[in-house]
Scaffold this motif. Structure first.
Motif, mmCIF file in Angstrom:
data_model
loop_
_atom_site.group_PDB
_atom_site.id
_atom_site.type_symbol
_atom_site.label_atom_id
_atom_site.label_comp_id
_atom_site.label_asym_id
_atom_site.label_seq_id
_atom_site.Cartn_x
_atom_site.Cartn_y
_atom_site.Cartn_z
ATOM 1 N N ASP A 1 -5.444 6.921 0.700
ATOM 2 C CA ASP A 1 -5.936 5.546 0.833
ATOM 3 C C ASP A 1 -7.386 5.508 1.291
ATOM 4 O OD1 ASP A 1 -3.499 4.447 0.038
ATOM 5 O OD2 ASP A 1 -2.737 4.295 2.096
ATOM 6 N N GLU B 1 0.839 -1.204 0.000
ATOM 7 C CA GLU B 1 0.000 0.000 0.000
ATOM 8 C C GLU B 1 0.874 1.254 0.000
ATOM 9 O OE1 GLU B 1 -2.671 0.022 3.280
ATOM 10 O OE2 GLU B 1 -4.122 -1.316 2.298
ATOM 11 N N ARG B 2 0.339 2.311 -0.579
ATOM 12 C CA ARG B 2 1.117 3.551 -0.643
ATOM 13 C C ARG B 2 1.406 4.104 0.744
ATOM 14 N NH1 ARG B 2 -1.243 6.870 -5.924
ATOM 15 N NH2 ARG B 2 -1.611 5.012 -7.183
#
Length: 430
Positions: free
Chosen positions: A385, A43-44
């Motif tokens: 997100d 995930e970023r």
């Protein structure tokens, strides 16, 4: 043997080169970010968290670095930074799990960046100049721009040709080979080698007393220890201003490349934008540093914060109208205006809390600043997100920009010591 010019400019030159390599070695994370996500699928928020974690570590060690500067001087601090940052970049290619990035890019590079970057240089460089303090710091810190337009395209070329691991290794070797020897030329203050700030000659006996830049003699006459400084509202206004300043700086720096790629711009445009921002920071830092010597530090801080606010607004607009003119606006306001923060970051603290313990005070304030640098990328990634885009994150950053400007205005270094331009206008005290 005496040099034909003031040794302070040697210090500026060494700082210029150190900043060109050291700061951009950390900035390069923005280029490593996309291939790391593509390779591992993390995930970023998790991946950008390694960069943010570096700021947490930086914040933890910053007061210690300030104390080390007060006791051992810049050589010890800079060489420690070389070992930490160079070692971290050499070990980062071994990454296979997120925690590996957190140890190398986070702990080692993060701690090393405190020494080699804006924080470490600001601990001693302001000692060498008074009348042209903003200009000298602006020139020294403009090395970041030169490094960005030379090193970052080279790093991107290596990433595309041989992968991010090879690029990381090359940056680590460069730090060890180039920066370790040149930082042996540094000294903490001109008095350590028998000189005076600005290269001035010692006053002759019977000479007329020079005009003082002190506005508040009671405040300036206080021997500021860290304990005393922390008990003042000025300390906390500066801390808040610096927290917000680094929040907005790194929020855009870490995420702008990926954002531009997401909305359809090519890799070339995204990398160009990151490099040109720092290139524009060259004249921006020098000019705004000089302007701060004339009109005051608060005005320039406010101008720089306005630059970041406009750049975030341009990024928000790019989602709806992905045109190059908005990229140009974002790049110009971020680089030419926003980067002016660095030319006065050290000056603000030194002009308020100047004295034997200024390194410890500045290092502790940078704890808050680096916390902002950690929060910026992490909160921006987290909001992305959760929301699915950057609109909310960039809107928050605009508000933070205004809060930063307000905080430094409240700290009011102008009410303690006048800049050279105000002395010429007759506002200095005898």
């Amino acid at each position: 043997m005496r040099l034909p010019f003031f040794y302070g400019w040697v210090v500026v030159a060494v700082t210029f080169v150190t900043m060109a390599i050291g700061v951009n070695a950390r900035t390069a994370f923005s280029l490593f970010f996309p291939p790391i996500i593509s390779e591992f699928g993390w995930e970023r928020g998790v991946t950008a968290g390694a960069f943010s974690f570096g700021f947490v570590v930086s914040g933890m060690v910053s007061p210690l670095i300030g104390r080390l500067m007060d006791r051992a001087g810049p050589r010890a601090v800079m060489e420690l930074g070389v070992v930490l940052m160079g070692g971290g970049l050499l070990l980062a290619p071994l990454t296979s799990q997120p925690w590996h990035l957190y140890v190398t890019i986070g702990v080692m590079v993060g701690a090393g960046s405190v020494c080699l970057g804006y924080s470490g240089q600001s601990l001693f460089l302001p000692n060498w100049f008074i009348r042209t303090r903003g200009l000298a710091i602006g020139i020294a810190f403009a090395g970041v721009g030169i490094g960005s337009v030379t090193l970052l395209p080279w790093v991107q070329h290596m990433i595309e040709g041989t992968g991010w691991r090879t690029a990381c290794t090359a940056m680590g070797l460069m730090i060890l080979i180039v920066l370790a020897p040149i930082n042996l030329f540094l000294h903490r203050r001109p008095e350590d080698i028998g000189l005076r700030p600005d290269g001035d000659a010692a006053p002759a006996a019977g000479a007329a007393k020079s005009v003082s830049n002190i506005i508040d003699p009671v405040w300036a006459g206080t021997e500021w220890t860290l304990r005393k400084a922390v008990a003042t509202t000025r300390f906390w206004w500066i801390a808040l201003g610096y927290f917000c300043g680094l929040y907005i700086w790194y929020a855009v720096q870490v995420h702008q490349t990926k954002f531009l790629l997401d909305i359809g711009f090519s890799t070339g445009v995204a990398v160009w934008a990151l490099g040109i921002v720092s290139l524009l920071g060259i004249p921006g830092q020098i000019l705004l540093g000089h302007v701060s010597d004339r009109i005051g530090r608060e005005w320039v801080w406010a101008i720089s914060c306005a630059g970041f606010a406009i750049s975030f607004a341009a990024l928000m607009a790019l989602k709806f109208q992905p045109s190059l003119w908005l990229v140009y606006l974002m790049v110009f306001t971020q680089g030419a205006l926003g980067y002016g923060l660095t030319s006065i970051m050290g000056a603000v603290v030194f002009e308020i809390f100047q004295g034997k313990h200024q390194g410890s005070i500045f290092g502790t304030i940078m704890l808050a600043a680096l916390a902002g640098g950690a929060a910026g990328p992490w909160v921006t990634g987290l909001l992305y997100d959760r929301a699915g885009d950057y609109t909310l994150a960039f809107g928050v950053a605009i508000i933070v920009s205004g809060l930063s400007a307000l905080s430094i205005w409240q700290a009011a270094p102008r009410k303690v010591r006048a800049v050279a331009g105000k002395l010429q206008a007759g506002t200095g005290a005898e």
